[in-house]
Write a protein that holds these residues in place. Structure first.
Motif, PDB file in Angstrom:
ATOM      1  N   GLN A 134      70.449  39.628  31.376  1.00  0.00           N
ATOM      2  CA  GLN A 134      69.709  40.217  30.264  1.00  0.00           C
ATOM      3  C   GLN A 134      70.311  39.807  28.920  1.00  0.00           C
ATOM      4  O   GLN A 134      69.589  39.474  27.967  1.00  0.00           O
ATOM      5  CB  GLN A 134      69.697  41.741  30.395  1.00  0.00           C
ATOM      6  CG  GLN A 134      68.946  42.263  31.608  1.00  0.00           C
ATOM      7  CD  GLN A 134      67.462  41.965  31.537  1.00  0.00           C
ATOM      8  OE1 GLN A 134      66.889  41.937  30.467  1.00  0.00           O
ATOM      9  NE2 GLN A 134      66.848  41.738  32.689  1.00  0.00           N
ATOM     10  N   GLU A 179      76.381  46.315  39.017  1.00  0.00           N
ATOM     11  CA  GLU A 179      76.028  47.163  37.880  1.00  0.00           C
ATOM     12  C   GLU A 179      76.817  48.463  37.893  1.00  0.00           C
ATOM     13  O   GLU A 179      77.236  48.962  36.839  1.00  0.00           O
ATOM     14  CB  GLU A 179      74.522  47.463  37.912  1.00  0.00           C
ATOM     15  CG  GLU A 179      73.638  46.256  37.617  1.00  0.00           C
ATOM     16  CD  GLU A 179      73.948  45.628  36.282  1.00  0.00           C
ATOM     17  OE1 GLU A 179      74.030  46.368  35.276  1.00  0.00           O
ATOM     18  OE2 GLU A 179      74.136  44.414  36.234  1.00  0.00           O
ATOM     19  N   PRO A 203      80.739  42.496  29.392  1.00  0.00           N
ATOM     20  CA  PRO A 203      80.351  42.053  30.735  1.00  0.00           C
ATOM     21  C   PRO A 203      81.271  40.947  31.241  1.00  0.00           C
ATOM     22  O   PRO A 203      81.816  40.161  30.460  1.00  0.00           O
ATOM     23  CB  PRO A 203      78.920  41.540  30.539  1.00  0.00           C
ATOM     24  CG  PRO A 203      78.874  41.170  29.098  1.00  0.00           C
ATOM     25  CD  PRO A 203      79.741  42.155  28.378  1.00  0.00           C
ATOM     26  N   GLN A 210      79.395  47.283  30.232  1.00  0.00           N
ATOM     27  CA  GLN A 210      78.155  47.066  29.508  1.00  0.00           C
ATOM     28  C   GLN A 210      78.447  46.451  28.144  1.00  0.00           C
ATOM     29  O   GLN A 210      77.682  45.648  27.633  1.00  0.00           O
ATOM     30  CB  GLN A 210      77.397  48.389  29.330  1.00  0.00           C
ATOM     31  CG  GLN A 210      76.941  49.023  30.636  1.00  0.00           C
ATOM     32  CD  GLN A 210      75.835  48.247  31.310  1.00  0.00           C
ATOM     33  OE1 GLN A 210      75.247  47.369  30.713  1.00  0.00           O
ATOM     34  NE2 GLN A 210      75.557  48.561  32.560  1.00  0.00           N
ATOM     35  N   THR A 217      73.262  42.787  33.840  1.00  0.00           N
ATOM     36  CA  THR A 217      73.545  42.821  32.410  1.00  0.00           C
ATOM     37  C   THR A 217      73.781  41.426  31.868  1.00  0.00           C
ATOM     38  O   THR A 217      73.320  41.082  30.767  1.00  0.00           O
ATOM     39  CB  THR A 217      74.780  43.689  32.141  1.00  0.00           C
ATOM     40  OG1 THR A 217      74.545  45.001  32.625  1.00  0.00           O
ATOM     41  CG2 THR A 217      75.093  43.751  30.653  1.00  0.00           C
TER      42      THR A 217
END
Length: 300
Positions: free
Chosen positions: A284, A78, A90, A87, A281
């Motif tokens: 998610q 991260e 990715p 972000q 990320t």
């Protein structure tokens, strides 16, 4: 010693269940990976892996250290993503596991769209119908239709509701009659998901309550929905399956939907991942992508 390289090698060995497979994944020689892990064990003064001629498994100390290492590697990933503005874009590998039929019919195409949107992500998709332990088998995200067991080590998201249908071949119903009530099902051959030695129940409901049909002597059992569908098409009995597996067969008159006084309850489609992946990320983004796509697909 490059401690990060040694930790990374140790994690890869645990997840790959051996040095040879880990070496292939890392693009290194087996001896180099083995040397890194041995050096790490020496510095820590503890045995992390139990080695045998057939397999490699973590010791109790190794298991605890593995869990901590995953958190460290996730935090580092991260941090690197934040520095590189990843972000928005990715990168990296996502290891995904899903049931065979659902994976080929729906998940595969959706993952292709996800990768087109995020070209920096590579997906390793494993399709199998056996029970999967997401914590022990090293997958970043697991998709399942059955209700997951509660666990403080798993994050679980419902992706969609899947409508289920009772159906049978028209020829079977012609010879054996069409069941109209839950009680009528007792007089029919049933094809069920699971094992012959297990206890099988079909959960049916209507506005004023729920009924459970206990099937004590199934004609056929399987852990694959397509196998059960094809058996039903061949006239072996009644089957209860998600609509996405039987819809085409119903449209082609190979199967006929059965309407009882109680109707099958929908199943939930779940995504689950270890809590140590909750900051990832990639995980998610994929979870949100699946919720949007499958929520729309199966709500219509």
């Amino acid at each position: 010693m490059d401690k990060f390289a040694a930790i990374h090698a140790f994690v890869q060995v645990v997840e790959a269940n051996g040095f040879a497979a880990a070496a292939r994944d890392m693009g290194m020689s087996r001896s180099a990976v083995n040397k890194l892990v041995i050096t790490l064990e020496t510095e820590l003064g503890a045995r992390l892996l139990q080695r045998s001629t057939r397999k490699v498994t973590p010791t109790a100390t190794g298991t605890a250290f593995y869990d901590r290492c995953l958190g460290i590697l996730t935090d580092l990933e991260e941090a690197e993503l934040a520095v590189s503005r990843a972000q928005a874009e990715p990168v990296g590998i996502l290891r995904v596991n899903a049931p065979m039929t659902f994976g080929t019919m729906h998940l595969g195409p959706v993952l292709a769209d996800f990768m087109a949107q995020y070209p920096g992500i590579k997906v390793q998709l494993t399709l199998e119908d056996r029970f999967i332990d997401p914590l022990a088998e090293g997958f970043d995200l697991t998709v399942r239709i059955s209700q997951p067991k509660p666990s403080s080590q798993l994050v679980v998201h419902e992706l969609a509701k899947l409508q289920c249908l009772l159906c049978a071949a028209p020829n079977y119903l012609w010879h054996h009659g069409i069941p109209r009530t839950v009680k009528d099902v007792d007089n029919h051959s049933c094809l069920v998901y699971g094992e012959l030695s297990g206890r099988h129940e079909w959960v049916l409901a209507k506005a004023n309550g729920e009924r459970r049909v206990t099937i004590s002597d199934a004609t056929m059992c399987s852990n694959n929905g397509e196998v059960l569908r094809d058996a039903a098409i061949r006239g072996l009995g009644i089957v209860l399956l998600p609509r996405f597996i039987v819809q085409t067969s119903i449209e082609r008159w190979k199967l006929q939907e059965i309407a009882l006084d109680y109707q099958p309850q929908p199943l939930s489609l779940w995504a689950m991942y270890p809590t140590n992946r909750h900051l990832s990320t990639k995980v998610q983004l994929l979870t949100a992508f699946l919720q949007e796509r499958f929520g729309t697909l199966f709500s219509s």
